[in-house]
Enzyme design. Structure first.
Site, PDB file in Angstrom:
ATOM      1  N   ASP A 316       0.844  -1.185   0.000  1.00  0.00           N
ATOM      2  CA  ASP A 316       0.000   0.000   0.000  1.00  0.00           C
ATOM      3  C   ASP A 316       0.877   1.231   0.000  1.00  0.00           C
ATOM      4  O   ASP A 316       1.901   1.261   0.675  1.00  0.00           O
ATOM      5  CB  ASP A 316      -0.864   0.014   1.264  1.00  0.00           C
ATOM      6  CG  ASP A 316      -2.182  -0.682   1.020  1.00  0.00           C
ATOM      7  OD1 ASP A 316      -2.646  -0.653  -0.140  1.00  0.00           O
ATOM      8  OD2 ASP A 316      -2.726  -1.256   1.964  1.00  0.00           O
ATOM      9  N   GLN A 406     -19.271  18.316  11.138  1.00  0.00           N
ATOM     10  CA  GLN A 406     -20.201  19.220  10.457  1.00  0.00           C
ATOM     11  C   GLN A 406     -19.478  20.382   9.770  1.00  0.00           C
ATOM     12  O   GLN A 406     -19.679  20.648   8.598  1.00  0.00           O
ATOM     13  CB  GLN A 406     -21.228  19.787  11.459  1.00  0.00           C
ATOM     14  CG  GLN A 406     -22.303  18.792  11.833  1.00  0.00           C
ATOM     15  CD  GLN A 406     -21.873  17.920  13.013  1.00  0.00           C
ATOM     16  OE1 GLN A 406     -20.823  18.147  13.618  1.00  0.00           O
ATOM     17  NE2 GLN A 406     -22.696  16.915  13.325  1.00  0.00           N
ATOM     18  N   SER A 410     -11.065  23.774  11.345  1.00  0.00           N
ATOM     19  CA  SER A 410     -10.642  23.989  12.718  1.00  0.00           C
ATOM     20  C   SER A 410      -9.916  25.331  12.752  1.00  0.00           C
ATOM     21  O   SER A 410      -9.620  25.905  11.698  1.00  0.00           O
ATOM     22  CB  SER A 410      -9.724  22.865  13.197  1.00  0.00           C
ATOM     23  OG  SER A 410      -8.532  22.871  12.448  1.00  0.00           O
ATOM     24  N   ASP A 548     -10.395  -5.710   1.416  1.00  0.00           N
ATOM     25  CA  ASP A 548      -9.148  -6.371   1.053  1.00  0.00           C
ATOM     26  C   ASP A 548      -9.268  -7.894   1.123  1.00  0.00           C
ATOM     27  O   ASP A 548      -8.417  -8.612   0.610  1.00  0.00           O
ATOM     28  CB  ASP A 548      -8.017  -5.972   2.017  1.00  0.00           C
ATOM     29  CG  ASP A 548      -7.459  -4.602   1.701  1.00  0.00           C
ATOM     30  OD1 ASP A 548      -7.544  -4.208   0.519  1.00  0.00           O
ATOM     31  OD2 ASP A 548      -6.964  -3.940   2.622  1.00  0.00           O
TER      32      ASP A 548
END
Lengths: 708, 563
Positions: A316, A406, A410, A548
């Site tokens: 990966d 929502q 930040s 996977d």
């Protein structure tokens, strides 16, 4: 979150005592029958002991002391082999026991009835949670156990499992309701119903299996045992027929006497491959042990063997080739905004952000500002405020705005300033609500950054957009060299990523992988594995997610992360307790090492026989044909000492090679041809020569001590 | 003396090596089953006419067909020998062959051994020689080559259930390979003076004044396949030392080349069919190295002579010429001995029993190595490939992969078959020898006492179980005991090896073929060649060292001890 490796000392006093006990327990017929080569030695020891008693009664062919000495050393041979196996098993069990300790306990907020948000909760240890218990997980908590969200919505950091740094949203109902133990809630709250009992997890079952250890022989071990058995039969034939040959020769020469049974038994035991026969199962157990020392549990020895054969590694991208978390690499100011201004805002917005991305923004902002001759500490924030910040507290007059699912932003409110950072569309909505807008030129920058495979974070103060932070995938240092090494070992590396082709190609080139699969889906991953396999290659991969599972099941060697989903772990044949994406490379090396150790000791064992012939043949027949004394090239003192020296060498070599069997021969990342050359030289030629010296040395000692 | 030998050896190896490529090109389409264009049409028509086809068989069917074919061959050959007195083409009016000898001979020719307990000119009618022995020379050779083809296919095919069609294989090998080669070689031999007639035996008065008989017969036609098929059964008792079988130095060279022609070519065909010619050359080089060393050793030991005779001034420093024909001398005899025992031919042009102790040890060891140094047609290659699998299995582990050869993983079943293959002949040789040197009927056959007598028995069982057929002539082997014991050794030495080899072929054919990478063990380089040679020598030496020590080695040490 890599655990420290458990490296057991080779000889641990705590392990020694049970190993010694098992050494003698394994003298039972049932245990001996498992190993055909050592079973022959076992029978030889019994027969030789009987002949000794017979000789003591004055009826033996060979002198009693000779038959006795041979019998004693043959028993030692059996015991040494038992000891090797017992020691390996003891170490393996000790490791399995300590692995259990690795599973970490966390605190959980177990909800009382009515088991809804707002109900009373008690703090309990995660190990004490049962299936169907309901827990509350709030901002900053670690989810204690696998479960299902039944209420609420939260952003969850699953990077420990998936490697993807971006938080994911988990909410009740639908596809996104399942959560995994060990992941962390970043914002908001959820109520989770636990779905597994403690001690029933996949890992628990696997450890139990390793411990219970009815170890099944691996295919290669079986094949090797067949070969060893065939050689044993040949040597049995050789020694048995020597009796009539000797009788004929005595008759023909009219001198000497027929070779005695203890001598023949000694010859047989010396010739059959006891070295590898005695150490074979220890090698296998030690292979599993080494894997466990790397915090990987294999479901079978077969998987370890297959790991040595791997031709293709599917890796990966995130977490393996690049750091799991993206890092801030550049700041792009909007027009009319200075770099310093953007840096300061980015810095302030990220001070309270303890995600790796946030920290990397702080570091970058500081570096850029200091590089320009300024600094960020003074003036902008009061000194006390700064100290507070460092202490993780909210400074007076400031309030942090945490990331929520929502708002998807930040930031910080400080002295009336409103600084925010977030995804481009979230910031656009934010500034538009305040009457500002996202400049067109900046939008282009955002697109450019996205197309590079990086993540753009837009920074705004009030209604003004200041610029973009580029969060970049950073290729791990040293990974390129690692891939070059793998290439030299004949292993191809393939990078798997969800990125588009262009991005993937850029990172693949930077990391030096041989190939890549972009825009990976479970389907095309599976197809790729099948394609490699149809071309006659063995494929290894790591995986964690449920999607996977098909690919893991298809791969020849499949390592699941411990933090991965149940489905992934069931489909794999190994589980990595560290959930470290690079572990696959280590697993391959451990597999290769185990096979090499087996081959090296087999070669060594066979090569040893030549010297033993030169010791025993003249000894056994010199009385019949004195001319054969010429074959006594080692100039051994007497036939009896020659015989004993060979038998003693044969027994001691098992003890001497136990460390090699347990540790494994050294593995180097070299091509097969070069590896073969080195090992043949060491174990083949070495195995040919060493016993000449060893037998001679023992013979000299025996003569010196006047034992023969 | 050694100089002449080395020139001869060099010429021999040069001619042989030149033949490898064309022979490989000839054999490869037969092995792969893909005949080129027009040939294929003819072949298809022929098979159809004979009611055959070339539909693939699994290894079990293939084995069954092979065994049925060979058992029938043995029964027919036995019957022919027993009935020859009442059949035509028997000018010398020879009666039925004694039952024990007929059994031994039938097994001997069917198993490609051609051990001969009888003397041809006083035992076998022309009909038996032509329709019985010569026919089996073709068929046993074709059987061996067919098994090699099956194993080659095992390596070459991917996930396939069949290893070829036995009937089509035998037919094609006999018709497209052995027959044309034999015709050419027979004519070449006739040009050198080898007999080819159906006349009765000629009587004449010798110089000494008393009457003698000259045996006649269709020699050349049988001689050709005797060499090409590594059969080795002579038309006459004296085999290739008889002037009517092997008249000139050129015929001697042709015969030696004919023995190695197909075994050497098969190596190349193997490389071609598996798609990597280097693999074939590696096998060829390994065989060549072993052969050159062995041949040189024989010549060297023979050149040393016998010190006991030298002390009497008997050999004038010319080396050991006892039992050698002066036409061939030490060079021609030593090379022939190496060729005939390296290959499982067994034809002789000198008496191996009369070689020096160590000069006789080498031919014995060449057989004991399992007849894999070129070996019998087909059997040499499949035997060597079994050793290659063994070498790869042990050493292959040392590169950190489970062993594979030519991309085929060596798994427990394969190893079982390899183990059976390498177990069979030591069992037959050692157990057979052990029985023979203990029981009275075995000891009765010994012409020489002591270590040399032991060597004779050991040689006989080594020769029979490895299907060579040459003999240390001192042993009187045409007795019920040896006819039976050696007959059993020959039969199982042949077919108890062929069955596991075919099983191995079937198992390999069914496997995937993995792509070689940098991480796979190379099997075409010098290291592998050395490894293969080492494995052959190690297994052979470890198995036979004690027995050899009590035979030729002791004899040698005893003779030289006083000098």
């Amino acid at each position: 979150m890599s655990h420290k490796k458990m490296v057991l000392p080779l000889l641990d006093a705590a392990l020694l005592r049970p190993a010694l006990r098992d050494t003698f327990l394994k003298l039972g017929l049932r245990a001996q029958l498992k190993n055909p080569v050592m079973f022959v030695v076992y029978l030889g020891s019994i027969l030789c002991s009987v002949l000794w008693v017979q000789a003591l009664l004055g009826q033996g062919q060979a002198p009693a002391w000779l038959a006795g000495s041979i019998a004693v050393w043959l028993w030692f041979t059996v015991l040494f082999a038992n000891f090797a196996e017992a020691l390996a098993e003891g170490r393996s069990k000790a490791q399995a026991a300590s692995l259990k300790g690795l599973q970490k306990s966390t605190w959980a907020k177990k909800l009382a009835a009515p088991q809804r948000y707002g109900a009373e909760f008690a703090m309990v240890e995660s190990f004490d949670l049962r299936r169907d218990d309901v827990v509350l997980v709030q901002h900053g908590d670690v989810i204690p156990c696998d479960g299902e969200v039944i209420e609420g919505i939260a952003s969850v950091d699953e990077s420990a499992i998936t490697g993807e740094s971006a938080p994911v949203i988990r909410e009740s109902g639908g596809d996104f309701s399942s959560v995994t133990g060990g992941t962390r809630v970043l914002s908001d709250w959820i109520v989770v119903r636990i779905t597994v009992n403690p001690g029933e997890t996949f890992i628990d079952r696997m450890i139990a299996m390793v411990e219970g250890a009815k170890r099944r022989k691996t295919p290669n071990e079986i094949a090797l045992t067949i070969l060893l058995l065939a050689l044993t039969l040949i040597f049995l034939l050789v020694t048995v027929t020597l009796l009539p040959f000797s009788a004929y020769s005595v008759n023909a020469a009219g001198s000497g006497e027929v070779v005695s049974l203890p001598v023949l038994i000694a010859l047989l035991v010396c010739l059959i491959p006891t070295t590898i026969g005695g150490l074979l199962s220890a090698i296998g157990v030690a292979g599993m042990s080494r894997l466990m020392a790397a915090n990987v549990i294999a479901t079978s020895g077969r998987a370890v063997e297959a790991a040595g054969d791997v031709d293709v590694l599917l890796l990966d991208k995130t977490g393996t080739i690049t750091f799991g978390n993206r890092q801030a690499s550049t700041l792009v100011p909007a027009s009319g905004v200075s770099q310093a201004q953007l840096a300061e805002a980015a810095w302030l917005a990220s001070l309270a952000d303890d995600t790796p991305e946030g920290k990397s923004i702080v570091v970058l902002a500081q570096r850029l500002t200091e590089g320009a001759g300024g600094h960020l500490d003074d003036g902008k924030v009061g000194r006390t405020a700064l100290a507070d910040l460092h202490a993780g507290l909210t400074p007076a007059g400031a309030s942090f705005v945490p990331f929520t699912a929502q708002s998807r932003m930040s930031g910080i409110n400080l002295d009336g300033r409103q600084i925010r950072k977030g995804a481009a569309d979230a910031i656009r909505r934010h500034v538009e609500a305040l009457g500002g807008s996202l400049p067109r030129s900046l939008l282009q920058q955002v697109d450019t950054i996205s197309s590079r495979g990086s993540t753009p974070l837009v920074v705004a103060e009030g209604a003004q957009v200041l610029g973009v932070i580029e969060l970049k995938d950073v290729v791990k240092p040293g990974i390129r060299q690692r891939f070059a090494q793998l290439r030299q070992m004949g292993i191809k590396t393939v990078m798997i990523t969800g990125d588009n082709r262009l991005t993937a190609a850029a990172i693949a080139a930077e990391a030096g992988v041989d190939d890549f699969l972009a825009e990976a889906t479970p389907e095309n991953k599976l197809a790729m594995i099948r394609d490699y396999q149809s071309r006659g290659q063995l494929v290894a991969m790591t995986g964690d997610g449920t999607n996977d599972a098909p690919a893991l099941a298809q791969a020849d060697v499949a390592v699941a992360m411990n933090s991965g989903t149940q489905a992934a772990r069931e489909a794999a044949n190994m589980v990595d307790l560290d959930s470290s994406p690079t572990k696959l490379i280590e697993v391959v090396e451990i597999g290769k090492q185990m096979l090499m150790t087996r081959g090296a000791l087999t070669t060594f064992s066979l090569a040893n026989d030549v010297a033993k012939y030169f010791a025993i043949i003249p000894a056994a027949f010199a009385v019949t044909y004195p001319q054969l004394g010429l074959l006594n090239v080692m100039q051994l003192a007497s036939p009896a000492s020659a015989l004993l020296s060979a038998v003693i060498f044969n027994a001691l070599i098992i003890i001497a090679l136990i460390p090699l069997a347990l540790k494994g021969v050294r593995y180097r990342a070299l091509g097969a041809a070069e590896l073969l050359r080195r090992n043949l030289l060491l174990y083949g030629v070495g195995g040919l020569l060493l016993p000449f010296a060893g037998i001679k040395l023992i013979d000299m000692l025996l003569s010196l001590l006047g034992l023969v | 003396m050694m100089t002449a030998f080395f020139w001869m050896l060099a010429l021999f190896m040069l001619l042989l090596t030149l033949s490898v490529r064309p022979m490989g090109a000839w054999l490869a389409p037969l092995a792969s089953g893909t005949l080129p264009g027009r040939w294929r049409a003819f072949d298809a028509a022929l098979l159809r006419r004979l009611g055959l086809n070339d539909a693939g068989m699994g290894w079990r069917d293939y084995t069954l067909a092979l065994l049925v074919f060979n058992v029938l061959g043995a029964v027919l050959l036995y019957a022919l020998q027993r009935l020859q007195g009442d059949l035509p083409l028997n000018p010398a009016a020879l009666g039925a062959v004694e039952a024990g000898s007929a059994f031994n001979t039938a097994v001997s020719f069917v198993s490609n051994t051609n051990w001969q307990g009888y003397a041809g000119e006083t035992t076998m009618s022309y009909l038996t020689q032509m329709a019985g022995l010569a026919v089996q020379n073709f068929l046993s050779a074709a059987t061996g080559i067919a098994v090699a083809f099956a194993l080659i296919r095992g390596f070459a095919r991917r996930e396939s259930g069949d290893i070829g069609n036995f009937w089509a294989d035998v037919l094609r090998i006999a018709l497209y390979l052995l027959l044309p080669l034999s015709v050419v070689l027979a004519l070449l031999l006739v040009s050198q003076g080898v007999l080819q007639n159906l006349s009765g035996y000629l009587g004449y008065t010798a110089l000494a004044g008393h009457g003698q008989t000259l045996a006649m017969g269709p020699v050349a036609s049988q001689e050709a396949i005797k060499m090409l098929g590594t059969n080795g059964g002579g038309f006459f008792n004296a085999n290739s030392s008889h002037p009517f079988e092997n008249p000139t130095e050129l015929s001697n060279l042709l015969q030696m080349l004919a023995i190695f022609l197909i075994p050497a070519g098969l190596c190349h065909a193997f490389g071609r069919v598996v798609g990597d010619r280097r693999q074939g050359w590696a096998i060829y080089i390994a065989m060549s190295v072993l052969f050159v060393v062995a041949a040189s050793a024989i010549a060297w030991f023979e050149a040393q002579g016998n010190p006991l005779l030298s002390a009497l001034g008997a050999d004038g420093g010319s080396g050991n010429l006892e039992g050698k024909d002066m036409r061939f001398g030490i060079a021609g005899s030593s090379l022939f001995a190496a060729v005939t025992t390296a290959a499982s031919c067994g034809a002789v042009n000198a008496m191996h029993d009369s070689f020096t102790a160590l000069g006789g040890l080498v031919p014995m060891l060449l057989m004991q190595l399992g007849e894999v140094v070129f070996g019998g047609v087909g059997s040499g290659l499949y035997g060597m490939l079994v050793f290659a699998v063994l070498a790869v299995f042990v050493a292959g582990l040392m590169v950190g992969r489970t062993p594979e050869y030519l991309g085929k993983k060596i798994e427990p079943f394969d190893m079982k078959m390899v183990a059976l293959t390498i177990l069979v002949t030591p069992l037959l040789v050692l157990a057979g020898t052990a029985v023979a040197v203990v029981v009275a009927p075995g000891l009765a056959g010994l012409a020489n006492p002591g270590a040399h007598g032991f060597s004779e028995v050991l040689y006989a069982f080594s020769s029979a179980a490895n299907n060579n057929g040459s003999a240390f002539a001192g042993l009187s082997a045409n007795t019920p005991f040896y006819n039976a014991m050696l007959g059993i050794a020959m039969w199982f030495g042949r077919f108890a090896v062929i069955v596991p080899v075919l099983a191995l072929a079937g198992s390999l054919a069914a496997k995937k073929r993995l792509t070689p990478t940098l991480g796979s063990m190379p099997t075409h380089d010098g290291l592998f060649i050395g490894l293969l040679i080492g494995s052959v020598l190690l297994v052979g030496a470890l198995t036979y060292l004690p027995a050899l020590a009590l035979g030729p080695v002791v004899e040698h040490l005893a003779i030289w001890a006083t000098h």
